[in-house]
Design an enzyme around this catalytic site. Structure first.
Site, PDB file in Angstrom:
ATOM      1  N   TYR B 438       0.308  16.740   0.203  1.00 27.20           N
ATOM      2  CA  TYR B 438      -0.243  15.373   0.360  1.00 27.20           C
ATOM      3  C   TYR B 438       0.781  14.367   0.888  1.00 27.20           C
ATOM      4  O   TYR B 438       1.950  14.633   0.951  1.00 27.20           O
ATOM      5  CB  TYR B 438      -0.994  14.891  -0.876  1.00 27.20           C
ATOM      6  N   GLU B 439       0.250  13.252   1.320  1.00 25.78           N
ATOM      7  CA  GLU B 439       1.066  12.233   2.026  1.00 25.78           C
ATOM      8  C   GLU B 439       1.737  12.804   3.275  1.00 25.78           C
ATOM      9  O   GLU B 439       2.854  12.413   3.625  1.00 25.78           O
ATOM     10  CB  GLU B 439       2.122  11.614   1.095  1.00 25.78           C
ATOM     11  N   GLY B 440       1.040  13.708   3.946  1.00 24.93           N
ATOM     12  CA  GLY B 440       1.599  14.331   5.159  1.00 24.93           C
ATOM     13  C   GLY B 440       2.258  15.648   4.812  1.00 24.93           C
ATOM     14  O   GLY B 440       3.271  15.679   4.114  1.00 24.93           O
TER      15      GLY B 440
END
Lengths: 599, 599
Positions: B438-440
Site C-alpha cells: 500500500y501507498e505505492g
C-alpha cells in the site's frame, strides 16, 4: 486457470540439470526410457491437477479438526486419498517384493513435486508414510515387515514420525518418552510427542507411528534413544486390525498455514496400555531416524519449490490478465497487462528461476541418492553418496528459503489483492512458511553443512562440486552463446569465491569453530545460490546443444536458456552479498547485554 | 514480557542518525530540548505499552466485522481510541491554531513508531486521519478548515483516503468515480472505492472521506481528477453533525493480516444523494493527494519497522527463555538458552540492525521533511526538500521489505512454535505483509527513485547523499576504533559502487529507459542497504564520541556501535549482491512466451 504440474519443465530438469542418465547407468532399474519416465510424470500431473489441486483452497478454509478425540480431514481428502492409494502413487520407488514399482527415488521425487504443488496439506501426509516405509525397509525385522510394510507401501495405512517433545525440538538429546519391556518382546510406551503431522486422520484404516523413546537404563543423551513401532490399532499375527492402542490425540495446532494437515500433540500410554515393538537395535533409534530424515529433507526442499511453482503459475496468469498502466513511452490508449511492465517480468522470472534452481538441486540430490544405493560400482556409489550428503542441507534450506521469497513475490504481483485471502496468493506464502523449520531448521542445515559435510575429507565434498562448477562454466563459455558465456564467467567468479570461503570455513571449523558457526547461515546462502546457478547452467548448456540438434524445440530451449542466464545475471550475484558475512567471525555475534539491545 | 516501546533507541536514532539538531536549528519550534522530546517519547511509550499493546492479539483474533452496514471494531479499540484522542496523541505535529501542539513531524513520527509497534491495526486508522489533516491544511478552503480541521487534528473525527477503484490501483489514471456540481457549491459524488482503511468504524462520531473523482468534462487520465471531502454524516454551518450521507459500506476484506483494521469497499452515491465539497482546485486532486501520499509513505516505512521491533522483542525474549542444545564444546549438563547459539544471535542482531537501519532512514527522511517546511533559510530548506524526496522511496520500500525479513526471522527463532498462531510471531509477519504494497508498491517506489528522484538534477540528490556517506565513512575510519574503521572501509566501497550504478542509471533513464526500468528494484535494494548502513554508522560515530565523553553510558553506546558494525560486516555487503542486477539491462527481462515459462 488452475494449477498444472509443469511436466515438461520437471522432466527437463531431471534429465539435463540432475543428470538422470547416471541413474539409468546403474542398470538397477528395468525400464527407465525417457518416454516411460515422461508417461509417469504425465500421469502424476493429471492426478495432481484433477484430484488434488481442486482441494487446495478448501484445505485452507476447512482445515483438519479434532472432535471427540478423532481428527477429521478436509472434505474431499478421504476420497482423494483412496484414489491416491488405488493409483499406486505412494509405491513408485519401493521394492516390488512389498508391492512397490521399483522406480528410482528421483522419479518418485518428481511425483512428489506434482502432488505438493497441487495441495501441500494433502501431500504432507504421504511424505511421512514414505519415511516410515524407508525406516521399516532399513531397520524393521521380518515380522514388522510382514505385518506393516505392504500396507504402508501402498499407503493403505499411513505412517508418522514422532521425534519432538515439548522440551526436545531441535535438540533431541532430552527426549523423555519411555519404553518399558513387557517381557514378551513388546514394549510399553509412555510419553508426549508434539508436531506429529497426520498423527490422526480419517483417511486410512490404521496409522503406524514410529516413536523415539528411551529404554530403562538407557544412556543419557542421543545415544540412549530407540525407535518403536506403535500402531494406532493393534495388528494380530495375520495382519488383521484389532483393538485400539493407548494412543490419544491431545490437540491439534492452530497454524499459520497447512490448515489441511493436522499437526497433533499425542499422548502415548496415558493408561499404561500403549504397546509397541522395537525397530532396529536398542539405542540406535536416533541414528536410524536420521537415515530417513535425510531423504525427508530432500522431500521438504522439493515440497517448498513445488509450492513456489504453484505461486508462480497463479502470478503469471494474474499478470497477463490484470491491466494497469501503459507500457513505457506509450502516452495514451487503454491500460496494458502488468506482464508488460519490466519490473513485473523481473518478479516473475525471479520466481521461476528460483523455483527451478531449487528443484534442480533437489533432483540432483535425489539422483545422487539413487546412484549411491543402486550403482554396482563401489567407487561411483561412494562418490554419489558424498554428493548426496553435500546437497541435502542445500536442498532443504535453499529451496525453502527461496520458496518463501517466491511466494512472497507472488503476493506482491497481485498488489492489494495479494493481501486478500480469497485470491489464494497468501495461502502459498502461509503454507510454505513451515518448510524452513521442520525436518531440521535451516540454521541447523547450515551447521550440518559446515560441520558434518565440510568435515568429511576436509572440504572434499565441496571442492569436488566446485570443480564441476568451473568445468561447467567453461563449457558455458565454450558454447559461444553470449548469454551463456556471460553466465559462465559469473559462475567462475562465484565458484572461486565459494572455494575461498570453503577453505576458510574448513580451517575455521578445525581451529576456531565458534568463528565458523557464526558464519554457517551466510555460507549456506552463498553455497545455495551458486549451486542453483550451476544446475540451471548445466541444463542451459544441454539446451544449447538440443536446440542446435532439433529446431522444433527451439522456443522452449530458448526460454530455458533465458531463465538460466537471468538467474546468473540477477540472482547468482547475491552470493557475493553473503560472502563477506561468512568470514565475519565469532566477534560479529559476541553476546551483548540483551537489555541494552532494545532499550 | 509484553511489547515495550524502545524509547532510548528511538531517541538515540532521532538525535544521532537523523540529526534532529537540524530541526532545532530552524528555530521554528518553541521547546525542543532533549529532555522535552524525551518526555514526549516516554509518554507515548507508556500509552503504547499500556493501552495499545494489550489489544494487539485481540485485534488479530477478533478483527473488525461488518454488521447491517456498520463496521464494529475489535473489543477495546473504542475505549483506547477515546483515550488516544483525550491524550492528544494525534495532534503532536499540527498547528496550535487548530488545536495542535506545533511539534516537528519527526517527533510525531517517533510517536507513530510507538503506536504502530504496539498495535498496527489500531494505529493504521490514525495514520489516515493524519493524512486528511495534512490535505486540509494544504488545500482546504476556510469553510472546510473551520468545520473539519480541529475535529480531525484531535482525531475526534477520523479521516480516510479514497483513491483506488477495482480497475484503478497502482494506475489511478482510470478512476471513474464522478462528481457532478449541484449548483450550490457542493457536488454529487458517485462511484465505488476499494482498499479504504477505516472506511467505517465505531470509534468516532464522524468520518471525513477524501475522495478522488472526476468532474464532468474533466480531461482523461491523471490530470482530470479532483479531490472531494465527503463526510459520513453531513455537517451544518455550525459544525453540528446532521443527516447521514449517501455512503455505503459494501464489504470488508478478509485479509492475511491487520484483521483489526477494516479495509472497506465503499459505494458513494448509490442513491444519488452523496454530497461532497471540492478540496483544492479542480483537476489537481491527484497531485494534491500525492503531497500527502509522500508523508504517508514515510509513515508506512516507520510502521513496518515498528512491527519489526515488536517481533524482535518477542524473539529476544523467547531466545533467552528457550533451552535447547548446549554451547559449543560443552559435552554434558542441561540445555542452554538458544540465545547462546551463535546462529541465533546472528538472527537476532540481523533483526535489530535491519529495524534500526530502517527507522534511521525514516527519521532522517522526516527530519528533512521538517527542515524543508520550517527552515527560514531557503537554501537549507531546498536542500532538505531534495533529501526528503530522495529518501521517501527508500523509507517506504527498504523498511517494509526488511520488516518482512525481520518478522520472518522472528518466526524462525521460535522454531515450530513460530508456525503456531497462538505464539504471536506469525501475526507480525502477516500484519506487516501489506506494507510493501500500500501507498505505492515497492516496485513503484523503485520507479519513483530511478525516474523522478534521479531525474532531479541528473542524479544530484543521490550524489549529494553519497558524498556525505563517504565523508561519514572517513570519519568512522578516523575514530581509530577497529570495528568502526572496518565499517567505514566497507561503506566507502559500497558508496563508490552505488555512485557508479547511479551514474549508469541516470544515463540509462535518459537514453534507454527500458534498460533502467528493468533495474529499478535492484537499484532500490542496493541504495537501501547502503543508506541504512550510512545512518547507523553516523550514529555509531556519535556513540564513539559520547562514550569517551561520558563513561556512564558506555555499555549502551557499545551495544549501538556493535549493531552498526554488525550491519556493516554482515548486511551492508548485500548491496554488492544487487549491484550487478542493476545493470543487467532490458534484455534480462525481455518478454518470453508465457506458455513456455511453465510447461
Amino acid at each position: 486457470m488452475a494449477y498444472q504440474f509443469p511436466v515438461r519443465d520437471v522432466h527437463y530438469l531431471l534429465n539435463h540439470a540432475a543428470d538422470f542418465d547416471a541413474v539409468r547407468e546403474t542398470g538397477a532399474f528395468e525400464d527407465l526410457s525417457d518416454d516411460f519416465v515422461g508417461a509417469i510424470l504425465e500421469e502424476a500431473g493429471k492426478f495432481a491437477n484433477d484430484i488434488l489441486a481442486p482441494l487446495n483452497w478448501t484445505s485452507d478454509q476447512q482445515g483438519a479438526r479434532l472432535e471427540n478425540g478423532k481428527v477429521f480431514t478436509t472434505p474431499g481428502f478421504k476420497e482423494a486419498y483412496a484414489q491416491y492409494v488405488e493409483a499406486g502413487w505412494n509405491s513408485v520407488a519401493f521394492p516390488e517384493e512389498w508391492g512397490g514399482q521399483n522406480m528410482p527415488n528421483s522419479v518418485a521425487l518428481s511425483v512428489v513435486d506434482a502432488m505438493q504443488g497441487a495441495c501441500i496439506s494433502f501431500a504432507m501426509g504421504t511424505m511421512l508414510t514414505t519415511a516410515a516405509v524407508k525406516a521399516l525397509l532399513a531397520f524393521g525385522d521380518d515380522e514388522q515387515k510382514r505385518l506393516y510394510l505392504e500396507k504402508l507401501v501402498t499407503a493403505e495405512w499411513s505412517g508418522t514420525m514422532n521425534l519432538s517433545e515439548p522440551q526436545a525440538g531441535s535438540d533431541l538429546a532430552t527426549i523423555k518418552t519411555k519404553a518399558t519391556p513387557n517381557g514378551d518382546g513388546t514394549y510399553n510406551i509412555k510419553g508426549q510427542k508434539i508436531w506429529i503431522s497426520y498423527g490422526d486422520h480419517d483417511m486410512s484404516d490404521n496409522i503406524v507411528h514410529l516413536v523415539l523413546a528411551r529404554l530403562p537404563d538407557a544412556p543419557e543423551g542421543t545415544r540412549g534413544i530407540s525407535m518403536f513401532l506403535v500402531p494406532k490399532f493393534r495388528v494380530d499375527s495375520e495382519g488383521n486390525i484389532g483393538q485400539q492402542n493407548d494412543v490419544k490425540i491431545v490437540s491439534i495446532e492452530e497454524k499459520l498455514g497447512q490448515h489441511g494437515s493436522p499437526t497433533c500433540v499425542m499422548a502415548y500410554g496415558d493408561n499404561d496400555e500403549c504397546i509397541g515393538t522395537l525397530v532396529g537395535k536398542e539405542n540406535e533409534g536416533l541414528r536410524n531416524m536420521f537415515v530417513m530424515m535425510n531423504a525427508a529433507r530432500i522431500d521438504v526442499g522439493m515440497q517448498a519449490a513445488s509450492v513456489g511453482e504453484a505461486a508462480f503459475q497463479k502470478s503469471l496468469e494474474y499478470a497477463q490478465d490484470r491491466p494497469q498502466g501503459r507500457e513505457f513511452g506509450v502516452k495514451s490508449g487503454p491500460a496494458t497487462a502488468i506482464w508488460n511492465h519490466p519490473d513485473v517480468r523481473r518478479n516473475l522470472y525471479t520466481m521461476k528461476a528460483l523455483t527451478d534452481a531449487s528443484k534442480a538441486i533437489c533432483l540432483a540430490n535425489m539422483v545422487a541418492y539413487d546412484v549411491a544405493r543402486r550403482s554396482p560400482d563401489p567407487e561411483i556409489a561412494a562418490k554419489a553418496k558424498e554428493r548426496e550428503e553435500l546437497l541435502t542441507p542445500l536442498s532443504k534450506a535453499f529451496s525453502s528459503d527461496r520458496a518463501l521469497e517466491t511466494t512472497n513475490i507472488g503476493i506482491q504481483i497481485h498488489g492489494g489483492m495479494g493481501f486478500v485471502e480469497e485470491t489464494g496468493a497468501a495461502q502459498f506464502f502461509r503454507d510454505v512458511r513451515i518448510c524452513t523449520i521442520y525436518e531440521g531448521t535451516n540454521g541447523i542445515q547450515g551447521i550440518d553443512l559446515i560441520g558434518r559435510k565440510l568435515g568429511m575429507g576436509e572440504g572434499k565434498l565441496a571442492y569436488d562440486l566446485i570443480e564441476e562448477m568451473i568445468e561447467n562454466a567453461d563449457a558455458a563459455i565454450a558454447t559461444g552463446d553470449a548469454d551463456l558465456a556471460r553466465a559462465g564467467e559469473r559462475m567462475k567468479l562465484e565458484a572461486e569465491s565459494l572455494r575461498e570461503n570453503t577453505a576458510w570455513m574448513v580451517t575455521a571449523m578445525q581451529t576456531k569453530p565458534e568463528a565458523g558457526l557464526a558464519g554457517g547461515t551466510p555460507f549456506l546462502e552463498q553455497f545455495g545460490y551458486v549451486a542453483g546457478g550451476h544446475y540451471l547452467l548445466k541444463a542451459a548448456i544441454a539446451s544449447h546443444g538440443a536446440k542446435a540438434a532439433d529446431a522444433s524445440q527451439a522456443d522452449y530451449h530458448d526460454s530455458r536458456m533465458h531463465i538460466a542466464s537471468f538467474y546468473c545475471d540477477n540472482l547468482l550475484p547475491r552470493a557475493q552479498g553473503f560472502a563477506p558475512a561468512v568470514r565475519a567471525g565469532a566477534e560479529t555475534v559476541e553476546p551483548l547485554e540483551p537489555t541494552l539491545l532494545s532499550a
